[in-house]
Design a protein around this motif. Sequence first.
Motif, PDB file in Angstrom:
ATOM      1  N   GLU A  19      44.294  23.402  36.029  1.00 35.51           N
ATOM      2  CA  GLU A  19      45.216  22.445  35.403  1.00 35.51           C
ATOM      3  C   GLU A  19      46.659  22.910  35.600  1.00 35.51           C
ATOM      4  O   GLU A  19      47.549  22.110  35.874  1.00 35.51           O
ATOM      5  CB  GLU A  19      44.906  22.270  33.911  1.00 35.51           C
ATOM      6  CG  GLU A  19      43.503  21.733  33.602  1.00 35.51           C
ATOM      7  CD  GLU A  19      43.268  20.295  34.078  1.00 35.51           C
ATOM      8  OE1 GLU A  19      44.232  19.581  34.356  1.00 35.51           O
ATOM      9  OE2 GLU A  19      42.088  19.913  34.183  1.00 35.51           O
ATOM     10  N   GLU A  52      49.731  17.776  33.113  1.00 36.33           N
ATOM     11  CA  GLU A  52      48.767  18.794  33.559  1.00 36.33           C
ATOM     12  C   GLU A  52      48.905  20.083  32.738  1.00 36.33           C
ATOM     13  O   GLU A  52      47.916  20.732  32.420  1.00 36.33           O
ATOM     14  CB  GLU A  52      48.937  19.091  35.053  1.00 36.33           C
ATOM     15  CG  GLU A  52      48.649  17.918  35.968  1.00 36.33           C
ATOM     16  CD  GLU A  52      47.257  17.325  35.800  1.00 36.33           C
ATOM     17  OE1 GLU A  52      46.401  17.963  35.182  1.00 36.33           O
ATOM     18  OE2 GLU A  52      47.038  16.212  36.297  1.00 36.33           O
ATOM     19  N   HIS A  55      47.101  19.473  29.663  1.00 37.78           N
ATOM     20  CA  HIS A  55      45.646  19.596  29.871  1.00 37.78           C
ATOM     21  C   HIS A  55      45.212  21.068  29.804  1.00 37.78           C
ATOM     22  O   HIS A  55      44.227  21.413  29.161  1.00 37.78           O
ATOM     23  CB  HIS A  55      45.232  19.046  31.250  1.00 37.78           C
ATOM     24  CG  HIS A  55      45.426  17.568  31.399  1.00 37.78           C
ATOM     25  ND1 HIS A  55      45.254  16.918  32.590  1.00 37.78           N
ATOM     26  CD2 HIS A  55      45.770  16.615  30.487  1.00 37.78           C
ATOM     27  CE1 HIS A  55      45.484  15.627  32.422  1.00 37.78           C
ATOM     28  NE2 HIS A  55      45.815  15.423  31.163  1.00 37.78           N
ATOM     29  N   GLU A  96      43.168  14.685  42.440  1.00 40.44           N
ATOM     30  CA  GLU A  96      42.528  14.205  41.199  1.00 40.44           C
ATOM     31  C   GLU A  96      41.015  14.084  41.370  1.00 40.44           C
ATOM     32  O   GLU A  96      40.248  14.357  40.450  1.00 40.44           O
ATOM     33  CB  GLU A  96      43.138  12.882  40.739  1.00 40.44           C
ATOM     34  CG  GLU A  96      44.535  13.023  40.149  1.00 40.44           C
ATOM     35  CD  GLU A  96      44.609  13.944  38.938  1.00 40.44           C
ATOM     36  OE1 GLU A  96      43.600  14.104  38.223  1.00 40.44           O
ATOM     37  OE2 GLU A  96      45.672  14.533  38.713  1.00 40.44           O
ATOM     38  N   VAL A  99      39.664  17.473  40.951  1.00 42.56           N
ATOM     39  CA  VAL A  99      39.642  17.870  39.540  1.00 42.56           C
ATOM     40  C   VAL A  99      38.484  17.186  38.802  1.00 42.56           C
ATOM     41  O   VAL A  99      37.806  17.808  37.974  1.00 42.56           O
ATOM     42  CB  VAL A  99      41.006  17.576  38.857  1.00 42.56           C
ATOM     43  CG1 VAL A  99      40.924  17.803  37.348  1.00 42.56           C
ATOM     44  CG2 VAL A  99      42.107  18.449  39.455  1.00 42.56           C
ATOM     45  N   GLN A 129      40.201  11.530  33.548  1.00 49.45           N
ATOM     46  CA  GLN A 129      40.091  11.533  35.008  1.00 49.45           C
ATOM     47  C   GLN A 129      39.928  10.128  35.575  1.00 49.45           C
ATOM     48  O   GLN A 129      40.433   9.835  36.663  1.00 49.45           O
ATOM     49  CB  GLN A 129      38.931  12.431  35.457  1.00 49.45           C
ATOM     50  CG  GLN A 129      39.256  13.920  35.432  1.00 49.45           C
ATOM     51  CD  GLN A 129      40.584  14.269  36.066  1.00 49.45           C
ATOM     52  OE1 GLN A 129      41.470  14.776  35.390  1.00 49.45           O
ATOM     53  NE2 GLN A 129      40.756  13.982  37.335  1.00 49.45           N
ATOM     54  N   GLU A 132      43.450   8.855  35.632  1.00 49.91           N
ATOM     55  CA  GLU A 132      44.281   9.551  36.615  1.00 49.91           C
ATOM     56  C   GLU A 132      43.953   9.104  38.040  1.00 49.91           C
ATOM     57  O   GLU A 132      44.845   8.899  38.850  1.00 49.91           O
ATOM     58  CB  GLU A 132      44.079  11.063  36.493  1.00 49.91           C
ATOM     59  CG  GLU A 132      44.412  11.604  35.119  1.00 49.91           C
ATOM     60  CD  GLU A 132      45.664  12.455  35.098  1.00 49.91           C
ATOM     61  OE1 GLU A 132      45.637  13.549  35.649  1.00 49.91           O
ATOM     62  OE2 GLU A 132      46.663  12.006  34.509  1.00 49.91           O
TER      63      GLU A 132
END
Length: 176
Positions: A19, A52, A55, A96, A99, A129, A132
């Motif tokens: 992150e 981020e 996060h 993304e 992630v 997510q 995002e």
Amino acid sequence: MAPIGERMAKALNEQVKWELFSSYLYLSMSAYFSAAKLPGFAHWMRVQAQEELMHGMKIYDFVIERGGRAELLAIDKPRFEWGSPLEVAKAVYDHEKKVTGLINGLVDLATEEKDHATLNMLQWFVEEQVEEEANASEIVEKLKMVSGERGIGVLYMLDRDLGERPPKLQPVVSAK
Ligand code: FEO
């Protein structure tokens, strides 16, 4: 409640690193846009960088709250140069997706460990997510329309729109 397991804590510490790397990467992209004289895009990436960081702090706080040891890991230098705004947007989208894969891996581990508190915490990230990825994909699609002389107008319109995007920020001091 039992303290967090070592394996789970280690995996969450790893995610904190990702992150924070995301924050670093997006700040680097913001710097690219500033240099390209696209302040709206620079603002968008700067807001993403702050999100981020938030996060990372959310997971960091969780590890501590669960009686684990938050260990900060080394963060790589992010990429510095891109060929075009579209290339940056595509890189955001790809990042993304990566992630999302990492979050899904954590969900699998928490399921395996029968760690319901971690599963519950991760649910927020699963939903985040989706948003995002959708946002990044939308900007990729819009930037694909930017080509030729008329495209410059679209680019500046998009830059203006992104510059007006309000930050969806929550305080970093406490993720609670
Ligand atoms: Fe923290 Fe954009 O994922």
